[in-house]
Scaffold this active site. Structure first.
Site, PDB file in Angstrom:
ATOM      1  N   SER A 135     -15.680 -29.372   9.314  1.00  0.00           N
ATOM      2  CA  SER A 135     -16.755 -30.020   9.941  1.00  0.00           C
ATOM      3  C   SER A 135     -18.033 -29.135   9.883  1.00  0.00           C
ATOM      4  O   SER A 135     -17.548 -28.279  10.861  1.00  0.00           O
ATOM      5  CB  SER A 135     -16.684 -31.129  10.355  1.00  0.00           C
ATOM      6  OG  SER A 135     -17.484 -32.022  10.547  1.00  0.00           O
ATOM      7  N   LYS A 161     -17.801 -30.961   4.198  1.00  0.00           N
ATOM      8  CA  LYS A 161     -18.928 -31.755   5.888  1.00  0.00           C
ATOM      9  C   LYS A 161     -20.048 -31.266   6.413  1.00  0.00           C
ATOM     10  O   LYS A 161     -19.513 -29.894   6.738  1.00  0.00           O
ATOM     11  CB  LYS A 161     -17.487 -32.836   6.509  1.00  0.00           C
ATOM     12  CG  LYS A 161     -18.051 -32.811   7.497  1.00  0.00           C
ATOM     13  CD  LYS A 161     -17.548 -34.585   8.035  1.00  0.00           C
ATOM     14  CE  LYS A 161     -17.537 -34.851   9.650  1.00  0.00           C
ATOM     15  NZ  LYS A 161     -16.987 -35.381  10.054  1.00  0.00           N
ATOM     16  N   LYS A 163     -22.593 -31.475   8.542  1.00  0.00           N
ATOM     17  CA  LYS A 163     -23.466 -32.835   9.534  1.00  0.00           C
ATOM     18  C   LYS A 163     -25.440 -32.498   8.946  1.00  0.00           C
ATOM     19  O   LYS A 163     -25.499 -31.737   8.864  1.00  0.00           O
ATOM     20  CB  LYS A 163     -23.686 -32.170  10.869  1.00  0.00           C
ATOM     21  CG  LYS A 163     -21.972 -32.540  11.189  1.00  0.00           C
ATOM     22  CD  LYS A 163     -21.409 -33.785  11.648  1.00  0.00           C
ATOM     23  CE  LYS A 163     -20.674 -34.091  12.627  1.00  0.00           C
ATOM     24  NZ  LYS A 163     -20.061 -35.286  12.777  1.00  0.00           N
ATOM     25  N   GLU A 213     -20.824 -40.073   5.671  1.00  0.00           N
ATOM     26  CA  GLU A 213     -20.024 -40.997   7.529  1.00  0.00           C
ATOM     27  C   GLU A 213     -20.969 -41.256   8.331  1.00  0.00           C
ATOM     28  O   GLU A 213     -22.046 -41.589   8.331  1.00  0.00           O
ATOM     29  CB  GLU A 213     -19.137 -39.512   7.620  1.00  0.00           C
ATOM     30  CG  GLU A 213     -18.047 -40.210   8.906  1.00  0.00           C
ATOM     31  CD  GLU A 213     -17.511 -38.638   8.943  1.00  0.00           C
ATOM     32  OE1 GLU A 213     -17.515 -37.589   8.588  1.00  0.00           O
ATOM     33  OE2 GLU A 213     -17.078 -38.934  10.469  1.00  0.00           O
ATOM     34  N   ASP A 238     -17.065 -44.357  10.965  1.00  0.00           N
ATOM     35  CA  ASP A 238     -15.439 -43.776  11.613  1.00  0.00           C
ATOM     36  C   ASP A 238     -16.146 -44.035  13.515  1.00  0.00           C
ATOM     37  O   ASP A 238     -15.375 -45.032  13.916  1.00  0.00           O
ATOM     38  CB  ASP A 238     -16.498 -41.631  12.141  1.00  0.00           C
ATOM     39  CG  ASP A 238     -16.072 -41.272  12.761  1.00  0.00           C
ATOM     40  OD1 ASP A 238     -15.308 -41.758  14.217  1.00  0.00           O
ATOM     41  OD2 ASP A 238     -16.570 -40.253  13.228  1.00  0.00           O
ATOM     42  N   LYS A 262     -10.035 -41.497  14.396  1.00  0.00           N
ATOM     43  CA  LYS A 262      -8.990 -40.522  15.220  1.00  0.00           C
ATOM     44  C   LYS A 262      -8.837 -41.345  16.286  1.00  0.00           C
ATOM     45  O   LYS A 262      -8.753 -42.276  16.607  1.00  0.00           O
ATOM     46  CB  LYS A 262     -11.534 -39.693  16.110  1.00  0.00           C
ATOM     47  CG  LYS A 262     -11.697 -39.450  15.295  1.00  0.00           C
ATOM     48  CD  LYS A 262     -12.911 -39.087  15.480  1.00  0.00           C
ATOM     49  CE  LYS A 262     -13.353 -38.252  14.176  1.00  0.00           C
ATOM     50  NZ  LYS A 262     -15.483 -38.763  15.067  1.00  0.00           N
ATOM     51  N   GLY A 290     -12.122 -35.203  13.520  1.00  0.00           N
ATOM     52  CA  GLY A 290     -11.235 -34.438  14.891  1.00  0.00           C
ATOM     53  C   GLY A 290     -12.602 -34.418  15.691  1.00  0.00           C
ATOM     54  O   GLY A 290     -13.672 -35.431  15.407  1.00  0.00           O
TER      55      GLY A 290
HETATM   56  O1  OSB Z   1     -18.101 -37.101  13.646  1.00  0.00           O
HETATM   57  O2  OSB Z   1     -16.394 -36.392  12.925  1.00  0.00           O
HETATM   58  C1  OSB Z   1     -17.486 -36.359  14.123  1.00  0.00           C
HETATM   59  C2  OSB Z   1     -16.976 -33.874  16.331  1.00  0.00           C
HETATM   60  C3  OSB Z   1     -17.537 -34.204  17.517  1.00  0.00           C
HETATM   61  C4  OSB Z   1     -17.746 -35.750  17.844  1.00  0.00           C
HETATM   62  C5  OSB Z   1     -17.340 -36.529  16.538  1.00  0.00           C
HETATM   63  C6  OSB Z   1     -17.658 -35.457  15.290  1.00  0.00           C
HETATM   64  C7  OSB Z   1     -17.213 -33.946  15.354  1.00  0.00           C
HETATM   65  C8  OSB Z   1     -16.878 -33.913  14.276  1.00  0.00           C
HETATM   66  C9  OSB Z   1     -16.547 -32.209  14.735  1.00  0.00           C
HETATM   67  O3  OSB Z   1     -16.931 -34.008  13.125  1.00  0.00           O
HETATM   68  C10 OSB Z   1     -14.473 -32.042  13.489  1.00  0.00           C
HETATM   69  C11 OSB Z   1     -13.422 -30.690  14.019  1.00  0.00           C
HETATM   70  O4  OSB Z   1     -13.334 -31.662  15.446  1.00  0.00           O
HETATM   71  O5  OSB Z   1     -13.323 -30.460  13.637  1.00  0.00           O
HETATM   72 MG    MG Z   2     -17.934 -38.303  12.540  1.00  0.00          MG
END
Ligand code: OSB
Ligand code: MG
Length: 368
Positions: A135, A161, A163, A213, A238, A262, A290
């Site tokens: 991510s 992925k 953001k 997502e 999510d 999660k 994560g």
């Molecule tokens: O939406 O998946 C998410 C981190 C903090 C809060 C939400 C998310 C995330 C990540 C990080 O995408 C994923 C990781 O821990 O590598």
């Molecule tokens: Mg997410």
């Protein structure tokens, strides 16, 4: 198994590089760890709540409060036949899934250690190697983003992925598709869009993304049904999925085609397994999300990812992507083909380093 005592610790860990999402920018984590003492062994769990209630309603301090004042009193001194007994004992408290998962996952680790088997085998896992994706946070420039993607692909990760947030999606996806036409690519909006953005989201259909997502609100199942009806690209939920019933509603209504599970968000391993099984019955693939976890949370995520319907690469990655020095031994590493090899040691398999943990602990409470 008799639940004897619970040690809560808050550790502070600086990220190797700041992580930016549509809702926050994190430079240092405040992580709550649980060590539960059961029949002479220690089980470890990690709280995945953020420092602020911007991803979900919980934060590090609400979890500490709920664990200390409500959840532990429901568990202390109890005689359990399995960690599967923990969730029903906590059900009288509504919500607070991340607080519940912190102690529930720790009891699972303890049970596996008492049985002298790896946690992944105890929960019915099947994979010995799990596929990994990364991510990547929001970057200031397209060049910076491309450099980050290039680095992760060189490390072997199987899917990327990124953001996104309003104004930082089309140019990003266009550029990545130009530079990396064939990679497995997806985007995560963390609830940054509204139903009125449908035509913008539709433009993403041209880039054959694996999934989009959580484009809409954290509790907006109805909106996601509308989006999914109008998009070719699968929607992955999510933030919307906190319970088995949410997953059932999302699947039945057609709000998504994929679910990110999660452990913290759904309240621990028992609920994660139930949602996993439900999705499997409906041919909905799942993957492990994560939450910028330390090694303890990573180890729990690895165990969960061995379940058969975790068929897509998850956001579970090497310790060194996030931390200069992790809190477990060995650290989590990734193979050149983008997988994590599952360990065969008892419990979570990775050993918490008590010296390292005490050196970064800022508060501690031993509950009996
Ligand atoms: O939406 O998946 C998410 C981190 C903090 C809060 C939400 C998310 C995330 C990540 C990080 O995408 C994923 C990781 O821990 O590598
Ligand atoms: Mg997410």
């Amino acid at each position: 198994m008799r639940l004897h005592s619970l040690t809560l610790r808050e550790i502070h860990l600086k990220l190797v590089t700041p992580f930016e999402t549509s809702f926050d920018r994190t430079t240092e984590r405040r992580i709550l760890l649980a060590e539960v003492h059961v029949d002479g062994v220690s089980g470890w769990g990690e709280c995945t709540a953020g420092e602020a209630p911007f991803y979900s309603p919980e934060d590090t301090d609400t979890c500490w409060h709920i664990l200390k004042n409500y959840l532990w009193p429901m568990l202390k001194g109890r005689e359990l036949s399995s960690a599967a007994d923990v969730w029903p004992l906590l059900e009288h408290a509504r919500g607070h899934n991340m607080a519940k998962a912190t102690v529930e996952t720790a009891v699972w680790d303890a049970e596996a250690k008492l049985k002298n088997i790896p946690l992944w085998k105890l929960i019915g896992g099947e994979r010995t190697e799990i596929p990994c994706g990364v991510s990547i946070g929001i970057k200031d420039s397209l060049d910076e983003l491309c450099a980050a993607v290039k680095k992760e692909l060189a490390a072997g990760y199987q899917r990327i992925k990124i953001k996104i947030k309003p104004g930082k999606e089309l140019p990003q996806v266009q550029r990545l598709r130009q530079d990396f036409p064939r990679i497995k690519l997806m985007v995560d909006a963390n609830s940054a869009y509204r139903l009125e953005d449908l035509s913008l989201l539709k433009q993403l259909d041209a880039y054959y993304l694996m999934m989009i997502e959580q484009p809409l609100g954290w509790d907006d199942l109805f909106g996601h049904v509308e989006i999914q009806k109008n998009l070719q690209t699968p929607i992955c939920l999510d933030e919307c999925i906190h319970t088995y019933e949410h997953a059932e509603a999302a699947i039945t209504l057609g709000a998504c085609k994929i679910i990110n599970i999660k452990l913290g968000r759904v309240g621990g391993l028992l609920q994660a397994k139930r949602i996993h099984d439900l999705c499997q019955r409906h041919n909905i693939p799942v993957w492990c999300g994560g939450m910028l976890e330390s090694g303890i949370g990573r180890a729990q995520n690895i165990a969960m990812s061995t379940l058969p319907n975790f068929s897509l690469p998850g956001d579970v990655t090497a310790s060194q992507r996030y931390w200069h020095e992790d809190v477990i031994n060995p650290e989590v590493t990734v193979t050149p083909h983008g997988t994590i090899k599952v360990l065969d040691a008892p419990g979570i398999g990775f050993v918490p380093r008590s010296d390292r943990i005490s050196s970064i602990t800022v508060r501690q409470d031993h509950l009996t």
